[in-house]
Enzyme design. Structure first.
Site, short mmCIF file in Angstrom:
data_model
loop_
_atom_site.label_atom_id
_atom_site.label_comp_id
_atom_site.label_asym_id
_atom_site.label_seq_id
_atom_site.Cartn_x
_atom_site.Cartn_y
_atom_site.Cartn_z
N LYS A 44 129.86 -13.13 -19.48
CA LYS A 44 128.90 -12.66 -18.58
C LYS A 44 129.05 -11.14 -17.73
CE LYS A 44 126.32 -16.70 -18.98
NZ LYS A 44 125.10 -16.55 -19.40
N GLU B 217 120.48 -16.04 -10.55
CA GLU B 217 120.52 -17.41 -10.88
C GLU B 217 121.59 -17.83 -11.75
OE1 GLU B 217 119.29 -15.40 -13.14
OE2 GLU B 217 120.62 -16.33 -14.90
N SER C 85 133.27 -17.56 -25.90
CA SER C 85 132.46 -16.87 -24.64
C SER C 85 133.17 -17.04 -23.48
CB SER C 85 131.02 -17.60 -24.79
OG SER C 85 130.84 -18.90 -24.57
C1 LIG Z 1 131.02 -19.59 -21.10
C2 LIG Z 1 129.62 -19.45 -21.33
N1 LIG Z 1 129.04 -19.44 -22.59
C3 LIG Z 1 127.87 -19.43 -22.87
C4 LIG Z 1 126.93 -19.68 -22.01
C5 LIG Z 1 125.50 -19.74 -22.22
O1 LIG Z 1 124.85 -18.46 -21.93
P1 LIG Z 1 124.22 -17.63 -23.11
O2 LIG Z 1 123.65 -18.30 -24.03
O3 LIG Z 1 123.50 -16.53 -22.24
O4 LIG Z 1 125.38 -16.74 -23.64
C6 LIG Z 1 127.31 -19.70 -20.39
C7 LIG Z 1 126.43 -19.57 -19.51
O5 LIG Z 1 126.63 -19.88 -18.44
C8 LIG Z 1 128.69 -19.67 -20.17
O6 LIG Z 1 129.17 -19.82 -19.08
#
Ligand SMILES: Cc1ncc(COP(=O)(O)O)c(C=O)c1O
Length: 393
Positions: free
Chosen positions: A89, A111, A377
């Site tokens: 993020k 948000e 992620s």
């Molecule tokens: C670690 C992590 N992965 C994935 C997501 C999903 O968001 P996005 O689909 O925008 O990557 C989030 C959302 O808070 C997250 O914290």
């Protein structure tokens, strides 16, 4: 066909800016300026420098040997979990805070679902000395408590969203309401590739550093820039957009987007937008959306706060309907099991969102020679209590 955005702000038939008149000046100001600002050498320099020295980029591309042995294929992890603040993020919030400064804004709103975007926003606001207010659903405040504490420590005000399912969708509604009331001094840092144009494109561009790095890192390790598969979880879709970005038009590279099936696609408690959604409008963009027959948004459910959203960004709606990406839905139980497996095979505890992507390894057969990139992620610190409760550790 292109899988990226066109000059009207659409991905195929999805996207656009479906906004109340009162938001028009804000969104239009951003639309007219974002590409110009991003192209300025001083902007690029500051963005790249902060990604390097503050976030710690490039994030490693790690060959996961024990996981690869288990699934008899070559698995690399793109370690977004090692970024400062613990997830992808922050790539976007660094970009947007620099954008906000250049637009002369002094107050930031955001948000958050899992709290990772909230923490990443609170962090860059502390860094730049800006006032910051983060809206978060009451349910998410309870299940992601460590991140609420981090935001407060960073000097951010966390305001609970008390309507609807009291999760990410409702927090987004509150943030939009705030922006309407504070149009002049405030920039809204949206945390995913959702919202009215130009947000999906702007956020995708900031996150595209992920696939830019994958290309040269893979070249170093395997002599090719192209993996066979890139796999990422999708809430709104920003980590997937970043991991897919430089491969969108290269159809030799298979893209797999992983959604949350919650307690099962047909259970009535799920967030599997591609499986259950129809075209509709949410938070300013035309996309796929879980809704009732008369168009009311269905309350989503997932054990993972970051995937608990009834829509996907317009890029992903287009990737789904065009067939460019394969969409797979993973239940809470499958994700939790995959999270435990990664922890014990590789010594890496993933965020529950990321665990959804890893569950694909048990569902889909890959060839021994395939190169499979998993976008990791985020890290699981924020989810420890959930893992402990689930596995009775
Ligand atoms: C670690 C992590 N992965 C994935 C997501 C999903 O968001 P996005 O689909 O925008 O990557 C989030 C959302 O808070 C997250 O914290």
């Amino acid at each position: 066909m292109t899988y990226n955005i066109n000059d009207k702000g659409y991905y195929g038939e999805f996207g656009g800016a479906y906004i109340p008149e009162m938001l028009y000046p804000n969104v239009e100001e951003l639309r007219q300026n974002y590409l110009k600002i991003m192209a300025e050498p001083s902007f690029k320099k500051e963005f790249d420098q902060l990604l390097k020295d503050y976030v710690g980029r490039p994030s490693p591309l790690y060959f996961a040997k024990r996981l690869s042995d288990k699934y008899n294929t070559k698995i690399y992890l793109k370690r977004e979990d090692l970024n400062h603040t613990g997830a992808h993020k922050v790539n976007n919030t660094i970009g947007q805070i620099l954008m906000a400064k250049r637009l002369g804004k002094t107050r930031i709103i955001a948000e958050t679902g899992a709290g990772q975007h909230g923490v990443a926003t609170a962090t860059v606001c502390a860094l730049m000395g800006m006032q910051c207010i983060v809206y978060m659903g009451e349910i998410d405040i309870a299940r992601q408590a460590p991140n609420v504490a981090r935001m407060k420590m960073l000097g951010t005000e966390v305001r609970p969203a008390l309507s609807g399912s009291r999760t990410l969708k409702d927090a987004t509604n509150e943030a939009i309401r705030d922006w309407i009331n504070n149009p002049v001094d405030t920039h809204y840092i949206i945390g995913s590739v959702v919202g009215p144009h130009p947000y999906p494109d702007m956020v995708a561009r900031f996150q595209s550093v992920v696939s830019e790095e994958i290309q040269w890192q893979l070249k170093d390790k395997e002599g090719t820039t192209k993996p066979n598969y890139v796999i990422a979880c999708v809430g709104g879709g920003s980590n997937a957009a970043g991991a897919f970005y430089h491969y969108l038009e290269d159809t030799e590279v298979n893209l797999i987007a992983v959604e949350a099936a919650g307690k099962g696609i047909d259970s009535g408690e799920s967030a599997a937008t591609s499986a259950l959604g129809r075209e509709g409008i949410i938070h300013g963009s035309k996309t796929l959306l879980m809704q009732t027959n008369d168009g009311q948004i269905t309350e989503p459910y997932s054990i993972s706060a970051g995937l608990d959203y009834p829509g996907v960004g317009p890029m992903h709606a287009h990737l789904y309907t065009s067939g460019r990406a394969e969409f797979i839905s993973i239940t809470d139980d499958e994700a939790m099991t995959a999270g435990l497996e990664l922890s014990q095979l590789e010594g890496i505890i993933p965020a529950i969102e990321s665990s959804h992507a890893f569950a694909v390894l048990a569902q889909k057969k890959f060839q021994p020679k395939d190169i499979v990139i998993m976008n990791l992620s985020g890290r699981g610190d924020k989810d420890l209590q959930n893992y402990i409760d689930y596995f009775k550790l």
